[in-house]
Design an enzyme around this catalytic site. Structure first.
Site, PDB file in Angstrom:
ATOM      1  CG  ASP A 161      46.489  32.952  36.004  1.00 64.08           C
ATOM      2  OD1 ASP A 161      45.960  33.719  36.840  1.00 64.08           O
ATOM      3  OD2 ASP A 161      46.038  32.799  34.857  1.00 64.08           O
ATOM      4  CB  SER A 183      45.545  36.836  37.080  1.00 64.69           C
ATOM      5  OG  SER A 183      44.950  36.132  36.028  1.00 64.69           O
ATOM      6  CE  LYS A 187      46.460  34.942  32.265  1.00 64.66           C
ATOM      7  NZ  LYS A 187      45.181  34.755  32.886  1.00 64.66           N
TER       8      LYS A 187
HETATM    9  N1  URA Z   1      42.094  38.290  32.889  1.00 63.71           N
HETATM   10  C1  URA Z   1      42.965  37.455  33.473  1.00 63.71           C
HETATM   11  O1  URA Z   1      43.748  36.787  32.818  1.00 63.71           O
HETATM   12  N2  URA Z   1      42.972  37.383  34.825  1.00 63.71           N
HETATM   13  C2  URA Z   1      42.136  38.099  35.596  1.00 63.71           C
HETATM   14  O2  URA Z   1      42.200  37.988  36.791  1.00 63.71           O
HETATM   15  C3  URA Z   1      41.224  38.957  34.965  1.00 63.71           C
HETATM   16  C4  URA Z   1      41.224  39.043  33.603  1.00 63.71           C
END
Ligand code: URA
Length: 447
Positions: A161, A183, A187
């Site tokens: 990411d 994304s 996380k």
């Molecule tokens: N926040 C993120 O972590 N990823 C994105 O793509 C958009 C906002």
């Protein structure tokens, strides 16, 4: 398998298989697939989209590109909250200690601000000494001991990411629902949580400008969470005007300290209590091993009252102080906010007319705050912890010509005039109050 064939397949609008997605993402993470091919696939996905199964596969592959924390030993229920990013959105700093005071474990890996949006890490780092670079062991130990920890993404967490986000930033491929959903969720799921509350911001200051787009993103993320066994709920919340009165790092921390004593701006307190109620609801569904239940007005009221009680008793503030102390920050700054950075210059912005504030465009306020030094245009740039804006008025308030609508805090006046122009271009004063807008626009529990 060849990267070029996978890019071509997506260019032609076909769905990619699990194996193709896993191959590509592993290649991105290891460096065997170069940036130009990764960028080409990102553009193909942005233009052609991804179906539900592909988006889940993409998330799983990104999650597996790094380490997934095993936090089973820290206790349960482990629930985090994530906001898709807004202006003046400081809810995490209040909600995390509040939920932790109420026996929820909150492992929170947060991000930095970019462009007009603020970031939780920048806010916390305005507290002298506060560290946001904790390794996984220290992170887990703090969650176990205190019930919460807020830190930054390490190299090990979803490294694919990190690479892809940097490429998206410079290839106009940020605004794609499957890419944003994968994304964020890769996380968050790497944190080892059992429950996740998503705050999908909607409006001028948010990624998602329309309710329809916000719902699409919320559904995609709820689907991913559910498919990975994490109790997930999404609230779609209003980001037409900034949340609360402060925008900018140390200014927002000061506002949070008041809110932790139960004395914050009405919209900030309202959203914090609603989101805390949802955290408690998710925690209960985990403890009772049931599906996530919708909150009706009675259950919402019950959780909110409990949460308000913890604010009024001072337990949430005490938790915040413990967190600041544990992460190297100056705990005295919480009791004596004059120890937080203060800008050298504070200048009022005068209202240009008599009337009622009809609009205070969140994007424009965020952009003006960034121009004063509170934010960054490019990832990696430093921010001025003291810079920002305090709103003297919010939508619906009466104002007289020449009266301050906001106070600008800054150390560097280089872009002051531009900041004022941008701010005023987002201000609308009229004769009549605008129709009130709800703070929570929708709740998404199922895909
Ligand atoms: N926040 C993120 O972590 N990823 C994105 O793509 C958009 C906002």
């Amino acid at each position: 398998m060849r990267a070029a064939d996978i890019i071509g397949k997506k260019r032609d609008g076909q769905a990619l298989s699990d194996e193709e997605i896993a191959f590509f993402i592993q290649g991105v993470a290891s460096g065997s697939i170069p940036d130009y091919q990764a960028s080409a696939l990102l553009m193909a996905v942005t233009l052609r989209g991804m179906d539900e199964a592909e988006t889940v596969s993409l998330t799983r592959a990104m999650l597996r590109s790094g380490r997934v924390l095993d936090l089973a030993s820290v206790g349960a229920p482990r629930v985090d909250k994530h906001s898709t990013g807004g202006v003046g959105d400081k809810v995490s700093l209040i909600l995390a200690p509040l939920a932790a005071a109420m026996a929820v474990k909150v492992p929170m890996v947060s991000g930095r601000g970019l462009g007009h949006t603020g970031g939780t890490l920048d806010k916390l780092e305005s507290i002298p000494g506060f560290r946001t670079d904790l390794g996984p062991e220290e992170f887990a130990a703090n969650v176990k001991e205190l019930g919460l920890c807020i830190t930054g993404q390490t190299e090990e967490l979803a490294p694919a990411d990190r690479k892809l986000y940097a490429l998206r930033d410079v290839t106009a491929t940020v605004r794609s629902v499957p890419l944003i959903a994968a994304s964020i969720m890769s996380k968050k799921l790497a944190e080892g949580v059992q429950g996740l509350l998503l705050d999908v911001k909607c409006g001028s200051g948010a990624f998602m400008k329309t309710l329809e787009d916000a719902r699409e993103l919320a559904r995609a993320m709820v689907r991913i969470g559910g498919s990975m066994g994490v109790a997930t709920a999404a609230l779609i919340t209003n980001m037409e005007q900034p949340l609360g009165k402060a925008v900018g790092n140390s200014l927002e921390v000061k506002e949070c300290i008041s809110a932790l004593k139960g004395k914050g701006a009405r919209d900030l307190m309202e959203l914090t209590l609603v989101q805390t109620a949802w955290m408690l609801n998710l925690a209960d569904s985990i403890s009772e091993e049931t599906e996530v239940r919708p909150l009706n007005q009675w259950t919402l009221k019950k959780y909110r009252e409990e949460a308000m009680d913890y604010l009024e008793k001072g337990d949430a503030l005490r938790k915040f102080v413990q967190m600041v102390d544990a992460q190297g920050g100056d705990p005295e700054a919480v009791f004596e906010p004059s120890r937080l950075p203060l800008a050298e210059n504070i200048t009022p912005v005068a209202a240009p007319a008599n009337g009622v504030v009809r609009k205070l465009d969140a994007y424009k306020v965020g952009r003006a705050s960034m121009l004063l030094g509170a934010g960054r245009e490019r990832a990696g740039e430093p921010v001025d912890p003291a810079a920002g804006i305090i709103l003297s008025k919010k939508v619906g308030n009466e104002i007289r010509s020449g009266e301050p609508v906001a106070m600008f805090h800054y150390n560097d006046a280089a872009r002051l005039a531009e900041a004022r122009d941008v701010f005023l271009s987002g201000l609308e004063i009229g004769d009549r109050e605008p129709a009130p807008q709800p703070l929570v626009l929708d709740v998404v529990l199922t895909a």
